[in-house]
Design an enzyme around this catalytic site. Structure first.
Site, short mmCIF file in Angstrom:
data_model
loop_
_atom_site.label_atom_id
_atom_site.label_comp_id
_atom_site.label_asym_id
_atom_site.label_seq_id
_atom_site.Cartn_x
_atom_site.Cartn_y
_atom_site.Cartn_z
N GLY A 26 27.26 47.00 40.62
CA GLY A 26 27.55 47.88 39.49
C GLY A 26 26.73 47.48 38.28
O GLY A 26 25.96 48.27 37.76
N GLY A 41 31.26 43.57 44.81
CA GLY A 41 30.59 42.53 45.57
C GLY A 41 30.97 41.15 45.06
O GLY A 41 30.72 40.14 45.71
N ARG A 89 39.98 28.66 33.91
CA ARG A 89 40.47 28.31 35.23
C ARG A 89 39.71 29.08 36.30
O ARG A 89 39.41 30.25 36.15
CB ARG A 89 41.94 28.68 35.30
CG ARG A 89 42.60 28.33 36.57
CD ARG A 89 44.10 28.37 36.34
NE ARG A 89 44.79 28.41 37.59
CZ ARG A 89 45.43 29.48 38.03
NH1 ARG A 89 45.48 30.58 37.29
NH2 ARG A 89 46.03 29.45 39.18
N ASN A 108 38.70 31.08 42.40
CA ASN A 108 38.09 30.90 43.72
C ASN A 108 36.68 30.34 43.54
O ASN A 108 35.75 31.06 43.23
CB ASN A 108 38.04 32.24 44.46
CG ASN A 108 37.49 32.09 45.87
OD1 ASN A 108 36.55 31.33 46.11
ND2 ASN A 108 38.08 32.80 46.80
N GLN A 116 28.82 33.99 41.79
CA GLN A 116 28.54 34.73 40.55
C GLN A 116 27.52 33.99 39.68
O GLN A 116 26.62 34.59 39.11
CB GLN A 116 29.83 34.95 39.75
CG GLN A 116 30.72 36.03 40.33
CD GLN A 116 30.03 37.38 40.34
OE1 GLN A 116 29.68 37.93 39.31
NE2 GLN A 116 29.81 37.91 41.53
N VAL A 145 33.09 35.03 34.54
CA VAL A 145 31.96 34.31 35.12
C VAL A 145 30.82 35.22 35.54
O VAL A 145 29.77 34.73 35.98
CB VAL A 145 32.42 33.49 36.36
CG1 VAL A 145 33.47 32.48 35.96
CG2 VAL A 145 32.94 34.40 37.47
N GLU A 166 28.61 37.29 34.10
CA GLU A 166 27.36 37.54 33.41
C GLU A 166 26.71 36.30 32.81
O GLU A 166 25.52 36.27 32.56
CB GLU A 166 27.61 38.58 32.30
CG GLU A 166 27.94 39.94 32.90
CD GLU A 166 28.61 40.89 31.93
OE1 GLU A 166 27.90 41.70 31.34
OE2 GLU A 166 29.85 40.83 31.78
#
Ligand SMILES: Cc1cc2nc3c(=O)[nH]c(=O)nc-3n(C[C@H](O)[C@H](O)[C@H](O)COP(=O)(O)OP(=O)(O)OC[C@H]3O[C@@H](n4cnc5c(N)ncnc54)[C@H](O)[C@@H]3O)c2cc1C
Ligand code: SF4
Lengths: 352, 748
Positions: free
Chosen positions: B246, B475, B637, B640, B647, B712, B714
């Site tokens: 996106g 994604g 925090r 995952n 990312q 996270v 960008e």
């Protein structure tokens, strides 16, 4: 894409006969032709599928040690043929530096020779382009021409030929075998692609309906096997057309160059064989001075066609580097990044 | 990293913090995940836009007859035949919508603008039909260069951001500086190249419409489409189970999709439109070019006395989206005086829009090079210099940061990279093959926006749960991370939690943008889960037959599908038992969540990071390779770590792309983009990224939101672009201030 007829001939003569109709085009893997059809640059009314023609997908060794490569041999198959890669390592390296693995797996030898320029104005049907529409003008001339030709260009066209493969072929005196309505003939690869002059639309020496059936590399080209490189400067590490490139092949006996070959890529509408440079190296020792002098000969007539003077200097430097690397010897195994200046970077083990 | 390594970040003894693999991974790698263009409802037609080849002027004729005569063509929509819309496309669509080009007239405002829509029985017929239109134009001189465009003072930059920030007296700060650095930087227009191009399959049923399309902002988009089509928002359903990327461009309504939806309504058949790669270079937003100037005052101790960052940011001739590039300087380095400001420039291009780290990326590229230049001017190590100018509190306001582990990022990143011992001067390092080697760094910074979001959590009779929110998985792994957050709130394993998302009929999951989706939709899911557990506790503690009876005041804890009495572990009961006894099939928890305004008022909220780059440069040929990238990031925090690492990787790779590759090449004579395809518009390929490392710095943020999550998505681009440019300088001594860096810049 326009509507077109699709013809699947059974043999070469059927193919040639079918192609004699105006508006026909041979379809090999289509990695170039279909793209051009989708953007409206090529609008054939009939496609002649040559992928199923018998006998064109063979690599045949001649008794004298030369090789004959069928036009439908895939780029990867040729590059990974062990004997071929051993005998003509710079050609294999050039092939593996082109496009991507997926494209190389599909693309054919004949198609590679015949691929069209990547000039953005050629690909843009709203632009004037003498090559696409004769007489319409050349929008590249005063346009975005950073990567255009620096030798052999004319006011009518400043495009380059993008093939990597053809660069060492020109250096090694490859010969193209053709078959057309008039029968068979052959022509040196060096004469196959044309400089634009006043007729940039005549890109190759191919007559209408003529088919490339094979390509030959002469036995004497094998003498360079120990000292042959292809080097390609790109704007990313892989999967990019050359900014400039060079194929260098040397035969060195007792510390003296007996024969030298040098051709440059991406600087002209054809692979640029540098015969004066070659002559200057014959009998010389393989030194930086000799290579620098040779590179100077190779680009003696270069002049920018636009915003691309930097390419002249880069071409000179890549010629020198290719000669140095050739003198150092053909690598034992194909570098992980074929033809890249970074091919010496250890650690990588794939062909990118 | 090992799959089952327990995370140090896990709170409440929960599953969150575990590096679970993507829930949709198998679907994707086996091709069973369906994207918008995979939908083929019965009777579907194909639409193709014909686009303008001039950048400014008017279309004077279209050969509609020729197109209609082409076999398979069903209809041609032109300004003359385009059905009306209920909203004027020349008016903005609140809150974020732009003016759009939907054949409202024959004006051409940029190259690649849609000038007609051809609808046909096959894609091929529609494509050829569009080619046969043979448009004639009355062309005006296009304005696409910095010297051609009209300059203006923008009322806002980005999406409604302030165009200017100032504190202290910059001129005084510069006047008293021991030295002043003044530098210009240029960043190019970059275009969206998500793997999945924009697409829609539209099917009307009366005045209801079903839209299969990739979409980053479901509820907002439904409302916008409803306004364009004059129907209530609930009549618009958007299904967007998967997006093939996106990056901001699929959060905004674009003209081509509107035209396809109109066609479906007019023709009473489903219509599919998929933009070609080339057609992406115009109507769907891009990162506008910037021309930035930085002025930095420095005292003899290597501290900033003033920082002035100005960006001239490009936008279209008819609407405003300006890269808020200068804002990158407002929250990062301590300076007694700061002025960041923007000027707009109108160009004949499509309207720019958000593109991964809009403003932050371009602004950071300039700022981080300028900071490197400043460090060099002071004879200081770039890391020391940054530490020397570390902002303990928000520059200007003096507000505390909600959390800021940037020091740890610097330290850990430098250690892993091996920064110590880096020679100060350039051209000092060579590898064994003779390549020039350079090391550079940059600071990464990204704000933590929060969008209002809603969610529903249903505890089911078997003790499992269904959680629902209309979010977007582009994604990044939202389906996995969001389920982990919900599972944690519900005291369940993630496998016991079914997540429904990606369709607009579910509770509004907010916008998947600004790196705020996990925090926003996650907080809603957390709160909905907590609500369900509260209701369940209520049932149990009021039920005399439950071992938890009477524990209301002491409280219970939800864990592993059971409620436990807080003061007595031996007294517990499973969710299923509680529900069964109460004769309930399910319990439904709901939540509407947004950020606590008081916490937001009191704190500056940002994610931080430090990126270190090594480049090698061929000394003769100028070819550059980024041989190592190490980024250390602190972003609250980590739900995952596997997904977050990915990312960061993606962001850092985009940083390589920004620094070395991406650029729309515009022929200013025509205003056309000459490299609108993936062969010539370069992004990095695998061989360009030999070594990448992302370090997840632990950070506990009690203020940012109840789940402690920042963003996270960008931040990885920021810092990286500068780090690479700085490494190139360190290797070669050549300071390039125009991106992307080219061969000829290096060989001179
Ligand atoms: C993204 C991309 C990147 C690329 N990068 C590189 C690169 O870095 N270096 C490089 O060298 N190349 C590169 N290529 C070009 C690629 O090598 C050519 O597309 C390919 O070699 C063409 O072969 P083909 O079989 O697909 O030919 P086709 O596309 O089928 O045909 C190309 C042309 O040749 C004609 N033709 C084909 N076979 C014959 C024949 N036997 N006789 C007469 N005419 C024939 C066709 O009529 C057509 O005009 C790239 C291509 C793409 C798409
Ligand atoms: S350089 Fe040649 S191919 Fe390019 S526009 Fe000019 S004539 Fe056409």
């Amino acid at each position: 894409m326009n509507r077109f007829d699709f013809i699947a001939p059974h043999n070469i003569s059927e193919a040639v006969a079918a192609a004699a109709e105006p508006g026909s085009a041979y379809l090999a893997a289509g990695t170039n032709l279909l793209d051009l059809m989708k953007i409206g640059v090529s609008r054939p009314v009939r496609l002649i599928d040559i992928t199923r023609l018998p006998g064109l997908d063979r690599i045949e060794w001649q008794p004298d040690g030369g090789v004959r490569i069928g036009a439908m041999v895939r780029n990867s198959d040729l590059a990974y043929d062990p004997r071929f890669a051993r005998t003509f390592p710079a050609v294999a390296e050039a092939l593996l530096s082109g496009a991507s693995a997926q494209l190389r797996n599909a693309a054919t030898i004949g198609g590679n020779l015949m691929q069209r320029t990547r000039c953005a104005y050629f690909q843009d049907t709203a632009s004037a382009c003498n090559r696409r529409v004769p007489g319409s003008g050349c929008d590249a001339l005063h346009g975005e021409n950073r990567l255009h030709a620096v030798v052999g260009w004319s006011e009518h066209c400043i495009a380059t030929h993008p093939s990597d493969f053809c660069v060492p072929l020109a250096a090694l005196d490859a010969v193209v075998e053709l078959e057309g309505p008039q029968g068979k003939r052959e022509i040196p690869l060096e004469d196959f692609h044309r400089l634009p002059g006043e007729t940039p639309e005549q890109e190759t020496a191919l007559a209408p309906a003529e088919l490339i059936v094979a390509l030959r590399l002469p036995a004497e080209a094998a003498r360079f096997a120990a000292n042959a490189r292809y080097l390609k400067l790109r704007e990313r590490t892989s999967y990019a057309f050359a900014v400039v490139s060079a194929a260098a092949a040397l035969e060195i006996n007792d510390g003296v160059i007996s024969h030298a070959r040098l051709a440059l890529g991406a600087i002209a509408a054809k692979p640029w064989r540098a015969r004066e440079a070659e002559a200057s190296l014959a009998g010389a020792e393989p030194t930086l001075e000799a290579f620098t002098r040779a590179a100077g000969f190779a680009l003696a007539d270069a002049r920018p066609s636009g915003d691309n003077a930097f390419k002249i200097e880069l071409a000179r430097r890549i010629a020198v580097r290719a000669l140095i690397l050739a003198a150092e010897g053909t690598p034992e195994v194909m570098p992980a990044l074929p033809a890249s200046p970074f091919s010496t970077t250890p650690g990588a083990s794939h062909v990118a | 990293m090992s799959l089952d390594a327990p995370s140090t970040n896990a709170r409440y003894g929960s599953n969150a913090g575990q590096p679970l693999t993507r829930r949709d991974g198998v679907l994707k790698v086996t091709g069973r995940a369906t994207y918008a263009a995979d939908n083929h409802p019965d009777g579907m037609l194909y639409a193709v836009t014909a686009v303008s080849r001039i950048a400014r002027g008017r279309v004077t004729s279209l050969d509609v007859e020729a197109t209609k005569a082409h076999p398979g063509v069903v209809e041609v929509m032109t300004p003359a035949s385009r059905p009306p819309l209920a909203h004027d496309p020349d008016e903005k669509m609140p809150p974020f919508g732009f003016r759009i080009e939907v054949l409202q007239d024959s004006t051409v405002r940029y190259a690649n603008q849609p000038i007609a829509l051809v609808i046909a029985e096959t894609l091929e017929a529609a494509t050829e039909g569009a080619a046969l239109l043979n448009p004639q134009y009355d062309a005006d001189e296009p304005r696409t260069g910095i010297d051609d465009g009209l300059r203006f003072d923008p009322p806002a930059v980005g999406v409604g951001g302030p165009p200017k920030a100032a504190f202290g007296d910059v001129e005084a700060g510069l006047a008293k500086a021991a030295q002043v650095l003044e530098r210009d930087y240029v960043t190019p227009a970059q275009y969206h190249n998500a793997m999945e191009p924009h697409a829609v399959v539209a099917e009307w049923d009366g005045d209801h419409v079903m839209l299969d399309m990739p979409n980053q902002a479901l509820a907002m988009s439904c409302a916008s489409y409803a306004t364009y089509f004059g129907i209530p928002p609930e009549n618009v359903t958007i299904r967007s189970p998967f997006l093939g990327g996106g990056f901001g461009s699929k959060a905004i309504i674009n003209g081509p999709q509107i035209l396809a939806i109109l066609a479906a309504r007019a023709l009473k058949r489903p219509v599919k439109l998929v933009l070609s790669r080339a057609q992406m270079y115009g109507p769907v937003g891009h990162r506008g070019g910037t021309w930035q100037k930085l002025r930095i005052g420095l005292n003899n101790d290597g501290q900033l006395t003033a920082l002035h960052h100005k960006s001239i940011s490009a936008t279209s001739s008819f609407d405003d989206f300006l890269e808020p590039a200068a804002n990158a300087s407002t929250h990062l380095y301590a300076s007694p005086a700061l002025l960041s400001e923007h000027e707009g420039i109108r160009l004949d291009t499509g309207t720019p829009g958000p593109m991964r780290a809009p403003g932050e990326a371009s602004g950071s590229a300039a700022l981080e090079v300028a900071i490197d230049e400043a460090a060099d001017a002071c004879g200081m190590d770039p890391l020391d210099f940054r530490l020397h100018n570390y902002a303990e509190t928000e520059p200007g306001s003096g507000r505390p940061f909600s959390s800021k582990a940037l020091r740890e990022c610097y330290a850990e990143g430098a250690k892993r990279f091996g920064w110590a011992g880096r020679p100060l001067a350039s051209r000092q390092m060579r590898d064994k093959n003779g390549f020039l080697v350079g090391w550079g760094m940059g600071t990464a910074l990204f704000p933590c926006p929060h969008f209002p979001a809603e969610a529903r959590a249903t505890l089911r009779a078997d003790g499992t749960a269904l959680v629902e929110t209309a979010g977007a998985d582009m994604g990044q792994g939202a389906w996995t991370a969001l389920a982990q957050i919900a599972a944690e709130a519900l005291g369940l394993d993630p496998e016991q939690v079914e997540l429904h998302s990606g369709i607009s009929t579910l509770p509004d999951g907010g916008i998947a943008g600004g790196s705020g989706h996990t925090a926003s939709a996650g907080l809603a899911l957390n709160n909905a889960g907590k609500d369900a557990i509260a209701q369940l506790s209520e049932l149990a503690t009021n039920d005399p037959a439950s071992p938890l009876f009477g524990a209301g005041n002491i409280g219970v804890e939800a864990r592993a599908g059971r409620l436990y009495r807080r003061d007595d572990e031996t007294r517990s009961e499973s969710y299923a038992e509680i529900l069964a006894r109460a004769g309930r099939r399910e319990i439904v928890g709901t939540a509407k969540a947004s950020r606590d305004p008081a916490a937001a008022e009191a704190h500056a909220m940002f994610s931080h990071g430090a990126v270190f780059a090594e480049v090698k440069v061929d000394p003769d040929l100028g070819q550059i390779r980024v041989t190592r990238l190490v980024g250390a990031f602190a972003a609250g925090r980590i739900i995952n770590p596997r997904l977050v690492e990915s990312q960061y990787f993606g962001g850092m790779i985009w940083g390589v792309s920004f620094a070395l590759h991406e650029e729309a090449i515009i022929d200013h004579r025509t205003g056309r983009i000459m490299n609108a395809d993936l062969a010539e518009y370069h992004v990095p390929i695998n061989a360009d990224i030999p070594s990448l490392e992302a370090i997840l710095i632990p950070e506990n943020d009690p203020f940012v939101n109840a789940i402690g999550v920042k963003g996270v998505g960008e931040i990885g681009i920021t810092g990286t672009v500068g780090a690479i440019a700085n490494a190139i300088w360190h290797a070669t001594g050549v300071r390039v201030r125009k991106f992307p860096v080219r061969l000829e810049d290096i060989i001179g």
